[in-house]
Enzyme design. Structure first.
Site, short mmCIF file in Angstrom:
data_model
loop_
_atom_site.label_atom_id
_atom_site.label_comp_id
_atom_site.label_asym_id
_atom_site.label_seq_id
_atom_site.Cartn_x
_atom_site.Cartn_y
_atom_site.Cartn_z
N HIS A 169 4.69 20.63 -25.45
CA HIS A 169 4.13 19.96 -24.28
C HIS A 169 2.93 19.10 -24.66
O HIS A 169 2.84 17.93 -24.30
CB HIS A 169 3.72 21.00 -23.23
CG HIS A 169 3.05 20.39 -22.04
ND1 HIS A 169 1.68 20.29 -21.94
CD2 HIS A 169 3.57 19.79 -20.95
CE1 HIS A 169 1.39 19.68 -20.80
NE2 HIS A 169 2.52 19.37 -20.18
N CYS A 205 -10.89 -12.92 -12.32
CA CYS A 205 -11.76 -12.32 -13.33
C CYS A 205 -12.24 -10.95 -12.92
O CYS A 205 -13.19 -10.42 -13.47
CB CYS A 205 -12.93 -13.24 -13.67
SG CYS A 205 -13.96 -13.61 -12.25
#
Ligand code: ADP
Ligand code: MG
Ligand code: MG
Length: 877
Positions: free
Chosen positions: A455, A832
């Site tokens: 895992h 931006c």
């Protein structure tokens, strides 16, 4: 005609993944390819959505079709639920459109009860197997369906093993397992207050509901948020005849990849365990064998498997991740999917597939998950520092990268410590899906148990977090939060380092080094650049950041925040003088001191960008952010200003705002103090003229960006100041330099009046951080306090500050572009905000016709790739 909610494996195929989930679609596809797949049926993702719409109920129509398909399955397999001769046992498996490994639940061996287990034991002559299945089923059903924790059952197993003086589950006898099954049922009754359900059909319906429910469990929700998987997709449920890997030494189960998921190398990678079932391999209970060893253990099965691997890879034209089970020397395929891989492996595999003639360049570009590139841009250990360090231990190199940090022993602590700003590494015996948030918060993950497919390893690779697994040399004492390694005891808070590329572990911290784009990374990026239409710029305030961004492929600066330049050294003193001045003359005097410094910064930026565009944004934040808070600093300022401390404090107090983000900031500062805009204009134009003298071929064209406009007249007022100042500077220098004045679009009113605004602006740049904040009307700095409640209640699936809200904010953007271009057809437009580096937001920016996105330097490659993928997808449709 009624809806079709259930499909036999023979009725589906790989293109039906939206409806059947990835697992179901691929089980069908493998069936069509003639591979050995235990047969069964898939309940669609639409049935899951319907289940939730019906208030968590399976309606009659769906239930009817499920029952029909049980009959069909019984016909196909020749076995029957609860039969006294030939009982049918099935697995009930989740499977969403996008793979979410380990996030949802699976139940094996369903169909067993007191009678059936006896039949199995007798007919097979293998009672050990029968009772092993039974105790596993009771445990899984209790855990998954009734939420009786695994730990209660594990404690009973441990006790039994201790009693019998054995170390491993496989050493328990049929009698032991029978006794365990009885204990498990008693445990179930004690916890639930009812008998364990014995009717296989009841078991099945409950299990199906549990899988539907698991779509909504907390770890699945976190995983979806991280991986941009919509809640609305739902999960399919696969009901499949069991293949038994736990029948003895001629049976087993395993997982394998057709190529190395860590490095991308073309070789079979994987692990198997004999006499085992389901999750035994990945749970790290016993240490599995390498897939190559299957060649010795069972040569025919190995050859058949290798054959299937080639077939599947050729068919899917991508690296496959497969699950298989061997029942009495007979191979069964239980799953195949395009394997999760590290970013490094993704690049290598994509390039190799192109070189092997399996795929074209566009496909290669589309195969790379943009957000994963992030991991390649993260630091690795500095080779010099690494040479000097001696490893104190070694484990499996499960997920590449370099980790250095303080040891913690639980996922909760990892999260707490990381939230408090500490760098932590998580050290555990093994991880489980509950640990996911803590794993995310860690620099790296170190586990004592588990192989390459444990895992921890799988999840870490997915997150791009460094992981070293299977460090069996560690003597772990989780209870007392300490462990021994290399003759030393390490406690919570001690610093260690480890290398997910070599598996080496080191005592103490090791310096790290930044990554570069080279080799396959460079190849993929150059292909991406061929396809994309969007330009990619960067948000950078310093020449060093700009240089980094250029190395990563930035084609200019989309946002240079000038205020950051005011904080360094003596500049802040001059700036504070400016703020505390009483008259325009005093302010101008203070600004005179700043002008040459700022001009120097801009010159360096222009130099660093070598003629690429640079957008410089004028002063934006409220002035109170610049004033001193410390007594000594206040005294110093009082002294230079010839004022009393009390007077300075009064000025500071006067700058206080109740709602500073909506206060005296952005171009409002230039409206009240035009001299600031004058100074900044002079600095920009003078810098450009100076650099242009040395580099006339660069054709420098400064872009001046005025922040936060909401009104055309307001913008015109500031623009006129800029233009007048700039023109004077240019005339005085006898230069013929051209420049542009544009504005940030961050306020909904600017979008609504974009046609008016565009008359005064030559370009728009969406500041989507503020635009999101203003559109939703909640603060980006405080939204974290309640967003979790919004996720829990399914109101939001994502943080709108990280992933652009295309519905609302996006609509405003579209409107602004349309209105703006109507008024000024040559208007150029960019973005931006943080969103400029988020893949799905970049795709949206492509669609609505932006000219460029601008993002932080390390996100530039991500944006380049996302922009290319958007262009490729558009062409394909
Ligand atoms: P996940 O999506 O978490 O991998 P799966 O549905 O693939 O869950 O099941 C978990 C494990 O159970 C797998 O290792 C698989 O091999 C095993 N398994 C599932 N169905 C069967 C089956 N019909 N016969 C044998 N093993 C099965
Ligand atoms: Mg699986
Ligand atoms: Mg802003």
């Amino acid at each position: 005609m009624a809806n079709k909610w259930v499909y036999l494996f023979t009725e589906g195929n790989a293109t039906m993944r939206n409806l059947l989930g990835g697992k179901g679609a691929n089980l069908a596809e493998m069936t069509n390819l003639g591979l050995p797949v235990p047969q069964g049926f898939t309940i669609t993702t639409e049935a899951c959505t319907q289940y939730y719409e019906d208030g968590q109920k399976i309606n009659d129509e769906i239930m009817g079709q499920i029952m029909d398909h049980i009959n069909k399955m019984e016909e196909i397999t020749g076995k029957k639920f609860g039969d006294k001769e030939n009982p049918l046992l099935v697995s009930v498996r989740s499977g969403a459109r996008a793979s979410m490994p380990g996030m949802m639940d699976t139940i094996l061996n369903l169909g067993l009860n007191e009678e059936v287990v006896e039949v199995l034991a007798e007919k097979s002559g293998n009672p050990r197997w029968a009772y092993d299945c039974y105790r596993r089923f009771i445990q899984m059903f209790s855990d998954v369906v009734m939420e009786v924790g695994k730990k209660y059952f594990e404690a009973l197993i441990d006790e039994m093993k201790k009693d019998k003086g054995v170390k491993q589950d496989v050493e328990l006898t049929a009698e032991d397992l029978k006794e365990l099954a009885n204990q498990f049922k008693a445990e179930y009754k004690a916890k639930i207050g009812e008998e364990f359900p014995s009717d296989p059909k009841v078991q099945l319906v409950e299990a199906i509901k549990a899988v539907f429910r698991s779509w909504d469990n907390p770890r699945a929700n976190v995983y979806r948020r991280d991986n941009d998987i919509p809640y609305s997709w739902g999960t399919a449920v696969n009901v499949q005849m069991m293949a038994f890997g736990n029948m003895g030494d001629t049976s087993g189960t395993g997982v394998a990849f057709t190529r190395d998921p860590a490095t991308g190398e073309k070789k079979l990678m994987g692990e198997f365990l004999m006499n085992a079932q389901g999750e035994d391999v990945v749970a790290g209970v016993r240490t599995p064998q390498h897939i190559d060893q299957l060649k010795q253990v069972m040569p025919e099965v190995y050859d058949e498997f290798v054959d299937i691997c080639h077939k599947l890879e050729d068919h899917y034209r991508d690296m496959q991740d497969m699950e298989f089970t061997i029942e009495n020397r007979k191979l069964y395929m239980l799953q195949t999917r395009n394997g999760k891989r590290t970013a490094f492996a993704a690049l290598k595999i994509a390039c190799d597939l192109v070189d092997e003639g399996m795929i074209d360049e566009a496909k290669a570009v589309s195969m790379i998950e943009p957000r994963n590139l992030d991991t390649l841009l993260h630091p690795t250990f500095d080779p010099e520092a690494l040479k000097k360090a001696t490893p104190i231990g070694k484990g499996l190199a499960a997920s590449p990268g370099a980790a250095s940090g303080q040891i913690v022993f639980t996922a909760e602590e990892a999260k707490e410590w990381a939230d408090a700003g500490k760098k932590v590494v998580l050290v555990r015996l093994e991880t489980s899906p509950e640990d996911i948030e803590g794993m995310k918060a860690s620099q790296g993950i170190l586990t004592v148990r588990g192989g390459m497919t444990s895992h921890a390893a799988v999840v870490a690779r997915g997150m791009g977090t460094c992981c070293v697994s299977g460090v069996s040399e560690i003597v772990m004492d989780e209870e007392n939060k300490q462990f021994e390694l290399g003759g030393k005891t390490f406690h919570e808070g001690d610093v260690i380092s480890f290398d997910g590329t070599t598996g080496n572990i080191y005592d103490g911290a090791i310096a790290t080094r930044e990554a570069q784009i080279a080799g396959e990374f460079g190849r993929i990026m150059s292909w991406a650049d061929k396809y994309r239409r969007l330009k990619v710029r960067t948000n950078a305030d310093t020449p060093a950041d700009a240089k980094k961004a250029r190395e990563l492929g930035a084609e200019g600066i989309g946002l240079c925040r000038t205020e950051h330049m005011f904080f360094e050294g003596e500049r802040i003193d001059a700036f504070r003088e400016m703020i505390c001045s009483d008259t325009v003359e005093d302010r101008e005097k203070a600004l005179e001191k700043i002008l040459p410094v700022q001009q120097g910064d801009f010159e360096k930026l222009y130099e660093a960008l070598e003629g690429n565009p640079v957008t410089i944004r004028f002063l934006d934040p409220p002035l109170h952010e610049f004033v001193p808070t410390e007594e000594a600093e206040i005294e110093k300022l009082a002294h230079t200003q010839g004022k009393s401390v009390a007077q300075i404090k009064a000025i500071i107090a006067s700058l206080h705002e109740f709602n500073p983000m909506m206060g005296h900031r952005g171009l409002r500062l230039a409206v009240t103090y035009p001299e600031i805009a004058v100074m900044q204009t002079k600095a920009v134009i003078r810098a450009a003229i100076n650099v242009a003298k040395v580099h006339p071929d660069w054709n420098l064209k400064p872009e001046i960006m005025i922040p936060l406009s909401s009104d055309a007249k307001e913008l015109k007022f500031v623009k006129d100041i800029v233009v007048k100042t700039a023109d004077e500077e240019i005339a005085r220098a006898g230069s013929d330099i051209k420049y542009e004045v544009g504005t940030m679009i961050e306020i909904p009113r600017a979008c609504l009046t974009a046609d008016e605004i565009a008359k005064e602006a030559e370009f728009f740049c969406f500041g989507t951080n503020d635009l999101t904040q203003m559109t939703f009307g909640f603060s980006r700095d405080d939204a974290g306090k309640f967003l979790n409640a919004y996720y829990d209640k399914k109101i939001f699936e994502n943080d709108p500050f990280a992933k652009l809200d295309q519905v609302g904010v996006g609509k405003l953007m579209k409107m602004a572009i349309e209105l703006g271009k109507k008024a000024r057809p040559e208007l150029h437009v960019g973005i931006c905000g943080e969103h400029g580096g988020d893949p799905s937001s970049v795709e949206f920016c492509h669609k609505i016709g932006l000219d460029y996105v601008s993002c932080s330097p390390f996100r530039v490659p991500i944006a380049r790739l996302a922009a290319a993928q958007a262009a490729i997808a558009e062409k394909r449709n």
